[in-house]
Each structure stands twice: as C-alpha cells, then as structure tokens.
Design an enzyme around this catalytic site. Structure first.
Site, short mmCIF file in Angstrom:
data_model
loop_
_atom_site.label_atom_id
_atom_site.label_comp_id
_atom_site.label_asym_id
_atom_site.label_seq_id
_atom_site.Cartn_x
_atom_site.Cartn_y
_atom_site.Cartn_z
N ASP A 190 43.83 34.37 46.51
CA ASP A 190 44.67 35.53 46.14
C ASP A 190 44.98 35.60 44.66
O ASP A 190 46.05 36.06 44.25
CB ASP A 190 45.99 35.52 46.96
CG ASP A 190 45.72 35.55 48.45
OD1 ASP A 190 44.74 36.19 48.85
OD2 ASP A 190 46.49 34.93 49.21
N LYS A 209 40.92 38.27 42.72
CA LYS A 209 39.45 38.33 42.60
C LYS A 209 38.94 39.75 42.79
O LYS A 209 38.07 40.21 42.06
CB LYS A 209 38.80 37.39 43.63
CG LYS A 209 39.14 35.92 43.43
CD LYS A 209 38.57 35.04 44.52
CE LYS A 209 39.21 35.22 45.87
NZ LYS A 209 40.64 34.83 45.96
N GLY A 262 41.11 38.64 51.81
CA GLY A 262 41.63 40.00 51.65
C GLY A 262 41.61 40.29 50.17
O GLY A 262 42.37 39.69 49.41
N HIS A 263 40.67 41.12 49.72
CA HIS A 263 40.50 41.40 48.30
C HIS A 263 40.96 42.83 48.03
O HIS A 263 40.41 43.77 48.58
CB HIS A 263 39.04 41.20 47.88
CG HIS A 263 38.58 39.78 48.03
ND1 HIS A 263 37.31 39.35 47.77
CD2 HIS A 263 39.26 38.66 48.40
CE1 HIS A 263 37.22 38.05 47.97
NE2 HIS A 263 38.39 37.60 48.37
N GLN A 310 38.60 33.04 48.85
CA GLN A 310 39.55 31.91 48.79
C GLN A 310 39.63 31.34 47.37
O GLN A 310 39.47 32.08 46.42
CB GLN A 310 39.17 30.82 49.82
CG GLN A 310 39.42 31.22 51.26
CD GLN A 310 38.33 32.07 51.87
OE1 GLN A 310 37.18 31.71 51.84
NE2 GLN A 310 38.68 33.19 52.46
P1 GDP Z 1 42.18 38.26 45.96
O1 GDP Z 1 42.18 37.76 47.37
O2 GDP Z 1 41.94 37.16 44.99
O3 GDP Z 1 41.26 39.42 45.75
O4 GDP Z 1 43.67 38.77 45.68
P2 GDP Z 1 44.57 39.67 46.65
O5 GDP Z 1 44.03 41.06 46.64
O6 GDP Z 1 44.74 39.02 47.97
O7 GDP Z 1 45.97 39.57 45.93
C1 GDP Z 1 46.16 39.99 44.63
C2 GDP Z 1 47.27 41.06 44.64
O8 GDP Z 1 47.74 41.26 43.33
C3 GDP Z 1 46.78 42.43 45.10
O9 GDP Z 1 47.84 43.09 45.73
C4 GDP Z 1 46.42 43.12 43.80
O10 GDP Z 1 46.50 44.54 43.88
C5 GDP Z 1 47.47 42.59 42.89
N1 GDP Z 1 47.11 42.45 41.47
C6 GDP Z 1 45.89 42.09 40.93
N2 GDP Z 1 46.00 41.97 39.60
C7 GDP Z 1 47.29 42.25 39.28
C8 GDP Z 1 48.04 42.24 38.06
O11 GDP Z 1 47.53 41.94 36.99
N3 GDP Z 1 49.37 42.54 38.15
C9 GDP Z 1 49.98 42.84 39.33
N4 GDP Z 1 51.26 43.13 39.31
N5 GDP Z 1 49.30 42.86 40.50
C10 GDP Z 1 47.99 42.54 40.48
P1 IMO Z 2 41.25 35.36 49.56
O1 IMO Z 2 39.75 35.51 49.48
C1 IMO Z 2 44.58 32.69 50.43
C2 IMO Z 2 44.02 29.87 53.76
C3 IMO Z 2 44.86 30.07 55.02
C4 IMO Z 2 45.01 28.62 55.45
C5 IMO Z 2 43.65 28.01 55.11
C6 IMO Z 2 42.66 27.96 56.27
O2 IMO Z 2 41.95 36.63 49.88
O3 IMO Z 2 41.76 34.66 48.36
P2 IMO Z 2 41.22 29.83 57.50
O4 IMO Z 2 41.61 31.06 58.25
O5 IMO Z 2 40.30 30.08 56.35
O6 IMO Z 2 40.69 28.76 58.41
O7 IMO Z 2 42.60 29.24 56.91
O8 IMO Z 2 43.11 28.84 54.08
N1 IMO Z 2 43.25 31.05 53.35
C7 IMO Z 2 43.54 31.82 52.29
N2 IMO Z 2 44.59 31.77 51.43
N3 IMO Z 2 43.60 33.60 50.26
C8 IMO Z 2 42.53 33.64 51.09
O9 IMO Z 2 41.46 34.44 50.86
C9 IMO Z 2 42.50 32.76 52.20
N4 IMO Z 2 41.63 32.56 53.20
C10 IMO Z 2 42.09 31.50 53.89
O10 IMO Z 2 46.10 30.66 54.73
O11 IMO Z 2 45.96 27.97 54.67
MG MG Z 3 43.42 37.76 49.04
#
Ligand code: GDP
Ligand code: IMO
Ligand code: MG
Length: 422
Positions: free
Chosen positions: A13, A16, A40-41, A222
């Site tokens: 998270d 990415k 979840g991207h 991840q």
């Molecule tokens: P990922 O799994 O690495 O793609 O990240 P996620 O999408 O799960 O979580 C990142 C969250 O931060 C999302 O809600 C994005 O919209 C948000 N986000 C990304 N870059 C920024 C930033 O520079 N500032 C803020 N405030 N939010 C951001």
């Molecule tokens: P993105 O791509 C953050 C964590 C779960 C748990 C562990 C194992 O959005 O960054 P799993 O379901 O993979 O067997 O769970 O990994 N986990 C993540 N944490 N971002 C993710 O994906 C994750 N995908 C799995 O919370 O601790």
């Molecule tokens: Mg994510």
C-alpha cells in the site's frame, strides 16, 4: 529499450497504483508479476477513483498493453468483475490484455481453506482471497492453471481430483460442509469462454516485444517485507514481491532488467498481523490513519501506521537493488509539528547492524529515532521541488541519505497531477 521493475518497498500500500499510472505514460507494456486479488491498487484520475486488484494499473493509459504473468494467482470471478468494471468506465481492454497460460487459478476451496485457517490459532491476518492455499497447491504441483481452461476434459479431471482431497480436509479435519463438485466444474468450464481471448504465451510475447524495442514496466503487488523469503515470516504473503520475483513472475530474463524503482511511503503502514517496530499506538497512529485515509483498498481494514524507518528501507533497498525511488503521501505529514525518523534498532542495549527478519527479534527491538521539524504547510498544490518548504526538503534529504536511495518522484496527493518529478 528499458525493462524496469516497480516494487513496494515496505509492507504494501505504498501507492504503487498511482506511480504505475504515472510511469506507464513512458512504457509500452505493464506486466503484473505476483500476488492476486489480495492487492488493491488505487488510481485517481480526475474525480474517478479506480481500484484494481489483478489487472495492471497501466490499463488506464490508452494504448498500453497489459500482462498478467505466470506468477500471479487469478481468481476468475475477480478478474471478470474487474473487466466489467473497466468496461463500465469506458476503458476498452480489447487486444490490450494478455494473461499467462501458466498462471494458477484460485479455486473456491482456496478461499474456504484461507478463511478456516484464519479462524484458528495461527492467524496471519490475510485478505481471505485464497492466496496462500493457491500457492501451496502450485508448489505441491496440484494447481489448476489458466492453460487447463483450454481442455475441458483435463480441467474437469483436475477439479474432481482436487476436490476429492479438499473435501476430505474440509469435512474430516475442519468439520465444515463439503463443496458441490458438479457446481464448481460447471462454473470453471464456463470461464474458458470469457477468458479464452486473453490467454497468451507470455514469455514469447514479451521477448518479441523487447526485440521490437518496446519498453516494459513490471508491476509488483504487496511489498518487500511481505515477501515469503525476505519478509517478516510467517507474517507475509505467499509470493515474491521483491524484484527477484519479477523475472520468474513474467518470464523475462534478469539480463534484460535495466532498473528497479522502489515505491516508498513517507511513513510506514501495515495491514494484518506481524511485527512493526515503528508502529504508533494510540492517538498519534489514529491521526496518521485519518489524515492518510489508511484503510485497506481490498478489505477496508484499518491500516496500522508508524514513523518512517530508514533501517528497514536500507534492507529493502539492498534485497531489491533499488536504483530510484518514488516517495508517496508526503502531504499526509503536513500537520505534524515534529516528525520522527527511525535510524536504527537496539536490542538489549546493543545496536543492530542488520535488519532482523525473525519476528521474535523484531518484536523486541527498540527503534532509535531522530526528530525533525515539521513544515506545517499544505504542499498538495506544489509541483516543483524547489517550491517545497525547507523543512520538507530537509526531511526528504534526511530519509534518502539514511536509507541510501535517490528520490526521482515525489507524490503530494492521490491525483495524477499531484506529482513532482526531479
Ligand atoms: P498500492 O497498493 O501500493 O497501490 O496502494 P493503495 O492504493 O492500496 O494505497 C495508497 C492510497 O494512497 C490510495 O488511496 C491512493 O489514492 C493514495 N495516495 C497515493 N499517493 C498519494 C499521495 O501522494 N498523497 C495522498 N494523500 N494519497 C495518496
Ligand atoms: P497491495 O498490492 C498490504 C497482507 C495481508 C496479510 C498478509 C498475507 O495493495 O500493496 P494474503 O491474503 O496475501 O495471504 O495476506 O499480507 N497483504 C497486504 N498488505 N497491501 C497488500 O497489497 C497486501 N496483500 C496482502 O494483510 O498481512
Ligand atoms: Mg493496496
């Protein structure tokens, strides 16, 4: 020609999705290399927020081709939902999505076994998407792959054989209701029709593309500390988010890789269980969670939040071979008077020299902090590095020097436009 790997450098998270979206402007192909719908991207374009779980974030850029590699575990229902979601948002994926024939399928029993195990004593805090059990079957050589969808007889035989074993486990070991074999066979036989057009010999497709001079961005899910080998085992996912996983995960040889881009959040978060030395408990952690909207994009669970950890980042840089970094969510720190940065760990009064991945040790270490002044200014509208407050530049300089990386992108908000390139 460039072939880059994009990795999450912490516990996932990191943002990415946003950075892949920005970078995919300058790559021809984006290829996901591991994980599944546990990811979840999030990408925000204009007023629309897209959350992608399986399809590479490059799909939102017109003309980009997207690959789901053999290292990914595919839940066909999640995939079809995502295709439908994109179509509903006017995104045409025809001729742009290529799915590896070697990718493994998540089956209904994988999700059930995931949830049964999570209800027991040895919880990991998984996403419940069946990821671990699917990779177990892959390495146990019992898995069902995308290629099996192409031969109805083989597919049915494999599903029946797997279910005989899994139903035994579900019923005898866990005393839960057995699954209906015929219903699952019927459901999976139908997936072929829907997915057939995307099934590809991915290594050959990528080899031809690279020979043609096309550039490829390999998108990890991840983060490095969730890697099954290099992460905080057993509190990890069951795949290889680290850069090494990219080559095996899509079938591009290591000799082709030209750079590794690390995505780094300006603080640290983690979802699920496991050690987290710089975690902030209480009000401070809650504040970061609210300011950063730190709730899981897949499960909605609150993310644990803590201070930036240069000791962890040094380790991540080392195992990933990170050359450049995109730092995200810097704006979230704007309300703080002071910001702490972890510069090392102590155990029983002695400073550690290398990052321990043993959870027993990580649970006991004491982070050593330096405190930096905050900037107390809204930076979300700044588009030029030189316009950032002096304290912000000081923070960036400090964390990059202590972690040993070079920053090339700074993200100051979730939108495409809220990006500073150096
Ligand atoms: P990922 O799994 O690495 O793609 O990240 P996620 O999408 O799960 O979580 C990142 C969250 O931060 C999302 O809600 C994005 O919209 C948000 N986000 C990304 N870059 C920024 C930033 O520079 N500032 C803020 N405030 N939010 C951001
Ligand atoms: P993105 O791509 C953050 C964590 C779960 C748990 C562990 C194992 O959005 O960054 P799993 O379901 O993979 O067997 O769970 O990994 N986990 C993540 N944490 N971002 C993710 O994906 C994750 N995908 C799995 O919370 O601790
Ligand atoms: Mg994510």
């Amino acid at each position: 020609m460039s072939v880059s790997v994009l990795v999450g450098s912490q516990w996932g998270d990191e943002g990415k999705g946003k950075i892949v979206d920005i970078l995919s402007d300058r790559y021809d192909i984006v290829a996901r290399y591991q994980g599944g719908a546990n990811a979840g991207h999030t990408i925000v374009i204009g007023d629309t927020e897209y959350i992608l779980h399986l399809i590479p974030s490059g799909i939102l850029r017109e003309g980009r081709e997207c690959v789901i590699g053999n290292g990914v575990v595919i839940d066909p229902n999640a995939l079809l939902d995502e295709i439908k979601f994109l179509e509903e948002h006017g995104i045409n994926i025809e001729g742009r999505l290529f799915i590896s024939q070697n990718a493994h399928l998540i089956m209904p029993y994988h999700k059930i076994l995931d949830s049964i195990r999570e209800s027991g004593d040895n919880k990991i805090g998984t996403t419940g998407r069946g990821i671990g059990p699917c990779y177990i079957d892959k390495y146990d050589r019992k898995g069902i792959r995308i290629v099996d969808l192409l031969n109805k007889k083989i597919l049915e035989e494999k599903i029946r054989a797997n279910l005989e074993e899994k139903n035994n486990i579900i019923k005898k070991l866990y005393d839960k209701e057995e699954l209906d074999v015929d219903a699952i066979v019927k459901e999976y036989l139908a997936f072929d029709e829907a997915i057939d057009q995307y099934i590809t010999d991915v290594p050959s497709y990528l080899d031809a593309a690279i020979r043609d001079g096309k550039s490829v961005l390999m998108e990890g899910a991840q983060g490095a500390l969730l890697d099954v080998d290099h992460g905080t085992y057993p509190y990890v996912t069951s795949s290889h988010p680290t850069s090494g996983g990219a080559c095996t995960g899509v079938g591009i040889p290591p000799t082709q890789v030209t750079s590794v881009i690390g995505i780094v959040k300006a603080y640290v978060t983690r979802v699920g269980l496991g050690p987290f030395p710089t975690e902030l408990h209480g009000e401070k952690g809650e504040q970061l969670r609210q300011w950063g909207h730190e709730f899981g994009a897949t499960t909605g669970r609150p993310r644990r939040c803590g201070w930036f950890d240069t000791f962890l980042l040094n380790y991540s840089r080392m195992i990933n071979g990170i050359s450049k970094v995109a730092i995200t969510k810097l704006d979230v720190l704007s309300n703080l008077d002071e910001i702490k940065v972890c510069i090392g760990y102590e155990l029983n009064g002695k400073r550690l020299h290398s990052f321990p991945t043993s959870v027993d040790i990580l649970d006991k270490v004491k982070p050593i902090y330096e405190t930096l002044p905050g900037w107390k200014t809204d930076i979300t509208e700044i588009r030029n590095y030189y316009d950032l407050p002096a304290e912000t530049k000081n923070y960036l300089g400090f964390i990059s020097e202590k972690s040993g990386f070079e920053i090339s992108i700074i993200s100051v908000g979730p939108k495409r436009s809220q990006t500073i390139e150096l």
